[in-house]
Scaffold this motif. Sequence first.
Motif, PDB file in Angstrom:
ATOM      1  N   SER A   6       0.850  -1.188   0.000  1.00  0.00           N
ATOM      2  CA  SER A   6       0.000   0.000   0.000  1.00  0.00           C
ATOM      3  C   SER A   6       0.883   1.235   0.000  1.00  0.00           C
ATOM      4  N   CYS A   9      -1.890   8.298  -1.568  1.00  0.00           N
ATOM      5  CA  CYS A   9      -2.153   9.097  -2.779  1.00  0.00           C
ATOM      6  C   CYS A   9      -1.449  10.444  -2.634  1.00  0.00           C
ATOM      7  N   CYS A  12      -4.372  13.454  -2.306  1.00  0.00           N
ATOM      8  CA  CYS A  12      -5.278  13.573  -1.127  1.00  0.00           C
ATOM      9  C   CYS A  12      -4.792  12.831   0.100  1.00  0.00           C
ATOM     10  N   ASN A  14      -5.000   9.615   0.597  1.00  0.00           N
ATOM     11  CA  ASN A  14      -5.760   8.387   0.841  1.00  0.00           C
ATOM     12  C   ASN A  14      -4.848   7.181   0.638  1.00  0.00           C
ATOM     13  N   GLU A  15      -5.029   6.163   1.442  1.00  0.00           N
ATOM     14  CA  GLU A  15      -4.201   4.956   1.342  1.00  0.00           C
ATOM     15  C   GLU A  15      -4.713   4.095   0.206  1.00  0.00           C
ATOM     16  N   LEU A  16      -3.800   3.769  -0.718  1.00  0.00           N
ATOM     17  CA  LEU A  16      -4.149   2.935  -1.865  1.00  0.00           C
ATOM     18  C   LEU A  16      -3.525   1.562  -1.666  1.00  0.00           C
ATOM     19  N   ARG A  28      -6.081   4.355 -10.065  1.00  0.00           N
ATOM     20  CA  ARG A  28      -6.990   5.473  -9.787  1.00  0.00           C
ATOM     21  C   ARG A  28      -7.342   5.507  -8.311  1.00  0.00           C
ATOM     22  N   CYS A  29      -7.208   6.756  -7.702  1.00  0.00           N
ATOM     23  CA  CYS A  29      -7.538   6.910  -6.269  1.00  0.00           C
ATOM     24  C   CYS A  29      -9.037   6.866  -6.088  1.00  0.00           C
ATOM     25  N   ASN A  30      -9.484   6.114  -5.120  1.00  0.00           N
ATOM     26  CA  ASN A  30     -10.909   5.976  -4.858  1.00  0.00           C
ATOM     27  C   ASN A  30     -11.504   7.227  -4.232  1.00  0.00           C
ATOM     28  N   TRP A  31     -10.676   8.115  -3.755  1.00  0.00           N
ATOM     29  CA  TRP A  31     -11.209   9.284  -3.035  1.00  0.00           C
ATOM     30  C   TRP A  31     -11.266  10.523  -3.937  1.00  0.00           C
ATOM     31  N   CYS A  32     -10.078  10.816  -4.498  1.00  0.00           N
ATOM     32  CA  CYS A  32     -10.037  12.023  -5.337  1.00  0.00           C
ATOM     33  C   CYS A  32     -10.101  11.716  -6.839  1.00  0.00           C
ATOM     34  N   VAL A  36      -2.789   7.771 -10.377  1.00  0.00           N
ATOM     35  CA  VAL A  36      -1.475   7.847  -9.697  1.00  0.00           C
ATOM     36  C   VAL A  36      -0.612   6.695 -10.183  1.00  0.00           C
TER      37      VAL A  36
END
Length: 416
Positions: A6, A9, A12, A14-16, A28-32, A36
């Motif tokens: 992991s 991002c 933002c 967010n942990e990917l 693709r980041c799930n939040w923003c 990436v």
Amino acid sequence: MGEGGSFACPECGNELTLKGTSAGRQLRCNWCETWVEVPFLPRAVVRRTRFSRGRPRWVAWTWWGLAALTLLLVVFGTRGILRTRNRQRIERNLTARIADATAEERAGRFEAAVKSIHAALAEAARLEPQQRPARMAELEELRDRFVRRAAVAQIESAAKATPGEAIATYKALLARTWREGTLEGLEGTLREKLERTRRQWAEADLAAAKQAVVAGLPDEAIDLCERSIKTAEELAPAVQNPLQNQANAIVAALIDQRGVIYDQPQGQFTLGTPQSYRTALQPVLGPVLRQHGYLTDRPSSSWHSLWTTRAPYHFSFDVVERQHGDYLNTKSQLSILSLRMMLSRNGSSIWQAGPLQAQTQPSIPSLSAFTASRFATDERRRAEFERVLYDDAQATLMAKVQFSLRSFLDIRPSTP
């Protein structure tokens, strides 16, 4: 090749999470919803030793075996060192004990030397089995030498001791010769010395007894004769019989000249008995008679029968006991006693005393005030109280007997 892991991002934070996605690919980041690029994530490196890097297992086990062997060698080496030190300590103690024993031997203290060797034997018993027999044999040889020298020294010392002490020493050593092989060969010497000492002691006692007769000491003469006979008991009959015959002749002659026996008291008795008078009078009369050269009967003596058949002197007693009158305000009766004593030789009176009168005293010293008041208020006749009254009268009578013996001073037995 897919790798898990992991990363954050960059837009933002967010942990990917990576699932099989390789470095350099887009994610693709799930939040923003920003695309990436997956960075390169280094793996945890597993370090390998030179033993595990392609080495067979038996090599590791070999090293472990060598380590265990080294440990065992250290343990057994340490034990060996401790055993050596223990053996050295025991040897030092043995050397010291032997030196002590040798010094005691040179000083002539053989019993102390034996004691030191016994201590050394106890120390040697702690040696290892392969060393023990030789050392024990050496110490036992020393012990036997000291024991024998101690016995010889005791024999030499006994020759300077009193006959009684010498006989005791010879008998003790003789008993040891039967138990201890170390003293083998001494039995004959001990028996010869024991017999000679007994014979000489018995002869010396007989000579002293004859001197006591001349000096007017008949009781001492009989004591010496009794010891002479006892000493001669274990001698050979050829030696024993003449010695015993001499002792018997001395005693028989003394009894013929000075022997006196107590006749059984006769008369009237209330609370007393003939035996009670003998028991009360003999301790009073005996010292006076012996002081004046008479020989009173010895019931425990082997010559007791000679007094009965050959003693020329007899001490006789006539007793009259009565109970008459009441003691103070009680119903218990007083005791009134009368005693006549007579010393006769072959039936002829040579001294007499009495009749001596005694009765219960008005005030009895042995009676406590409490006991006296208890009996004074009792209207019945009490046997136990009359015994107290009787004992008081008899005590008064014995005091008068002692006083009457003052007239005995000039009466002595006739001698040829």
